[in-house]
Every structure is written in C-alpha cells, then in structure tokens.
Design a protein around this motif. Structure first.
Motif, PDB file in Angstrom:
ATOM      1  N   ARG A  36       0.865  -1.184   0.000  1.00 38.56           N
ATOM      2  CA  ARG A  36       0.000   0.000   0.000  1.00 38.56           C
ATOM      3  C   ARG A  36       0.898   1.230   0.000  1.00 38.56           C
ATOM      4  O   ARG A  36       1.895   1.275   0.719  1.00 38.56           O
ATOM      5  CB  ARG A  36      -0.871  -0.019   1.260  1.00 38.56           C
ATOM      6  CG  ARG A  36      -1.819   1.146   1.390  1.00 38.56           C
ATOM      7  CD  ARG A  36      -2.734   0.964   2.584  1.00 38.56           C
ATOM      8  NE  ARG A  36      -2.059   1.199   3.833  1.00 38.56           N
ATOM      9  CZ  ARG A  36      -2.348   2.182   4.687  1.00 38.56           C
ATOM     10  NH1 ARG A  36      -3.329   3.012   4.429  1.00 38.56           N
ATOM     11  NH2 ARG A  36      -1.684   2.325   5.803  1.00 38.56           N
ATOM     12  N   THR A  37       0.567   2.219  -0.806  1.00 40.45           N
ATOM     13  CA  THR A  37       1.338   3.460  -0.846  1.00 40.45           C
ATOM     14  C   THR A  37       0.521   4.588  -0.245  1.00 40.45           C
ATOM     15  O   THR A  37      -0.651   4.753  -0.571  1.00 40.45           O
ATOM     16  CB  THR A  37       1.724   3.831  -2.297  1.00 40.45           C
ATOM     17  OG1 THR A  37       2.523   2.776  -2.842  1.00 40.45           O
ATOM     18  CG2 THR A  37       2.494   5.131  -2.349  1.00 40.45           C
ATOM     19  N   VAL A  38       1.149   5.332   0.643  1.00 37.51           N
ATOM     20  CA  VAL A  38       0.538   6.515   1.238  1.00 37.51           C
ATOM     21  C   VAL A  38       1.471   7.680   0.955  1.00 37.51           C
ATOM     22  O   VAL A  38       2.658   7.610   1.285  1.00 37.51           O
ATOM     23  CB  VAL A  38       0.343   6.349   2.768  1.00 37.51           C
ATOM     24  CG1 VAL A  38      -0.209   7.613   3.387  1.00 37.51           C
ATOM     25  CG2 VAL A  38      -0.538   5.151   3.069  1.00 37.51           C
ATOM     26  N   GLU A  39       0.967   8.732   0.333  1.00 38.07           N
ATOM     27  CA  GLU A  39       1.766   9.913   0.043  1.00 38.07           C
ATOM     28  C   GLU A  39       1.423  10.975   1.083  1.00 38.07           C
ATOM     29  O   GLU A  39       0.363  11.597   1.015  1.00 38.07           O
ATOM     30  CB  GLU A  39       1.491  10.422  -1.367  1.00 38.07           C
ATOM     31  CG  GLU A  39       1.982   9.461  -2.433  1.00 38.07           C
ATOM     32  CD  GLU A  39       1.757   9.961  -3.848  1.00 38.07           C
ATOM     33  OE1 GLU A  39       1.177  11.053  -4.026  1.00 38.07           O
ATOM     34  OE2 GLU A  39       2.158   9.244  -4.772  1.00 38.07           O
ATOM     35  N   THR A  40       2.327  11.128   2.066  1.00 44.40           N
ATOM     36  CA  THR A  40       2.084  12.085   3.146  1.00 44.40           C
ATOM     37  C   THR A  40       3.381  12.406   3.878  1.00 44.40           C
ATOM     38  O   THR A  40       4.328  11.622   3.831  1.00 44.40           O
ATOM     39  CB  THR A  40       1.063  11.520   4.161  1.00 44.40           C
ATOM     40  OG1 THR A  40       0.748  12.523   5.122  1.00 44.40           O
ATOM     41  CG2 THR A  40       1.601  10.282   4.882  1.00 44.40           C
ATOM     42  N   CYS A  41       3.374  13.537   4.537  1.00 46.43           N
ATOM     43  CA  CYS A  41       4.461  13.882   5.457  1.00 46.43           C
ATOM     44  C   CYS A  41       3.958  13.827   6.892  1.00 46.43           C
ATOM     45  O   CYS A  41       4.695  14.138   7.826  1.00 46.43           O
ATOM     46  CB  CYS A  41       5.017  15.270   5.134  1.00 46.43           C
ATOM     47  SG  CYS A  41       6.046  15.269   3.657  1.00 46.43           S
ATOM     48  N   ASP A  42       2.710  13.426   7.092  1.00 46.94           N
ATOM     49  CA  ASP A  42       2.131  13.300   8.420  1.00 46.94           C
ATOM     50  C   ASP A  42       2.440  11.892   8.936  1.00 46.94           C
ATOM     51  O   ASP A  42       1.592  10.992   8.892  1.00 46.94           O
ATOM     52  CB  ASP A  42       0.623  13.561   8.358  1.00 46.94           C
ATOM     53  CG  ASP A  42       0.015  13.771   9.726  1.00 46.94           C
ATOM     54  OD1 ASP A  42       0.776  13.905  10.710  1.00 46.94           O
ATOM     55  OD2 ASP A  42      -1.231  13.803   9.820  1.00 46.94           O
ATOM     56  N   LEU A  43       3.648  11.697   9.411  1.00 51.43           N
ATOM     57  CA  LEU A  43       4.140  10.373   9.778  1.00 51.43           C
ATOM     58  C   LEU A  43       3.705   9.907  11.165  1.00 51.43           C
ATOM     59  O   LEU A  43       3.579   8.709  11.399  1.00 51.43           O
ATOM     60  CB  LEU A  43       5.667  10.352   9.700  1.00 51.43           C
ATOM     61  CG  LEU A  43       6.280  10.706   8.344  1.00 51.43           C
ATOM     62  CD1 LEU A  43       7.794  10.680   8.439  1.00 51.43           C
ATOM     63  CD2 LEU A  43       5.780   9.775   7.270  1.00 51.43           C
TER      64      LEU A  43
END
Length: 192
Positions: A71-78
């Motif tokens: 699954r790919t998640v594009e975020t900087c909210d880690l």
C-alpha cells in the motif's frame, strides 16, 4: 539501558535507518529489506510537483519497483502512521519530510526562523523521533546524508543541511540498525 549494537542486532531490528547520498541505493535496499514482509505500507514523502516531468519519472520508477501488494501513502504526516499497529512501514524519505516541515514553519525566512521557527521545527522533529521510538511497527526509514559534501552557499541551504544532520542523528539514536549506503552497498554503523 540500551544494549550495544552488536547484541541488539542478533534479532531482526524493529527500526532501521538507511543513510546515503543521491542515487546511492538507499531506497532499493529498503525495498529489499521488506520484500518478503506482508502488509507493507510505503510512505512516500515526496509529493507531486506539477509540470516537473523529471520528478514524475523518478516517482514512477519507485512505484514500479514496489511489490503489487504494498500500500502506498503519500504524506508527510508520519506520526499517526507510526502510532498505528499493523505491518511494516517503509518511509522514503526523511529529507523530504524535513523539507515539508521547514516549509510549514517558515524556516527558510531568517526572521521567521529567529522568531520561533527554529523552536517549532525542533518540536516537530522531537515529536517524530518520539513516535518512531514508540512505534509498535517495524520501520525502515530512508534519509539523505548531505553533511559530507560542499558547504551550501546560502544560509537556507546550510540551515537545511544542519537540521537534516540533527534529524538523522536523533533518528539513528532510536534505531537498532543504522546503515550507510554507498554505491548500492551498505555498511552497518555502530554506536561508538
């Protein structure tokens, strides 16, 4: 009390940090390290850049290499992702997370930086490191090593280089496995 790294690595590490220069093989190694894992979430911090075909090509090359089941998640909210239970996280990359964090606090502007931006960035960094240390998930994080090259010509470039060095050191401190990747080869780094 932390065990010496030679003792901690007898078991599979829960947290790994891969450091290296551009095109050193960090991302490929991270992907290989988790290739046999189930339920991997690939956290892409790069984002999209409208009108930048070269950047789009880089993103697509990364996407094509990943196993279909990831699954790919594009975020900087880690932080929320690190708090969740579940399969492994591959975070690629912390340097781009830092760029986003510096954008959000206005760290590129000297007046903002000196007027509280530095403290806000350091608080965000501390929050990320604490979330990584407490994460129940296996995490493989990728970051650039930029402190060994030419000193940047601009104050903002030097600021980024210095803050990335601080972030990498703080993350390394909570990882059981830290490696330097050069020319597709990795060297395990010890604590002392």
């Amino acid at each position: 009390m932390r065990l010496p790294s030679r003792l901690r690595l007898r078991r599979r590490p829960r947290r790994t940090l891969l450091l290296g220069g551009a095109r050193s093989g960090k991302s490929s190694l991270a992907e290989r390290m988790l290739a046999d894992a189930a339920d991997v979430t690939y956290v892409a911090t790069a984002g999209r850049r409208e009108g930048d075909s070269e950047w789009a090509e880089r993103i697509e090359l990364h996407r094509v290499r990943r196993p279909a089941g990831w699954r790919t998640v594009e975020t900087c909210d880690l932080v929320p992702l690190l708090a969740e239970t579940g399969g492994p996280l591959l975070v690629d990359c912390l340097a781009l997370w830092l760029t986003d964090a510096m954008d959000r606090v206005g760290a590129w502007d000297d007046a903002v930086w000196n007027g509280g931006g530095a403290q806000e960035l350091r608080a965000r960094t501390a929050e990320l490191v604490a979330a990584l240390a407490a994460s129940p998930r296996r995490v493989v994080a990728v970051s650039n090593e930029v402190g060994s090259g030419v000193v940047p010509a601009t104050a903002s470039g030097r600021r980024f280089r210095d803050e990335l060095g601080r972030l990498n050191a703080a993350v390394a401190d909570v990882c059981e496995d830290v490696r330097l990747v050069v020319a597709g080869r990795s060297l395990r780094l010890s604590e002392w």
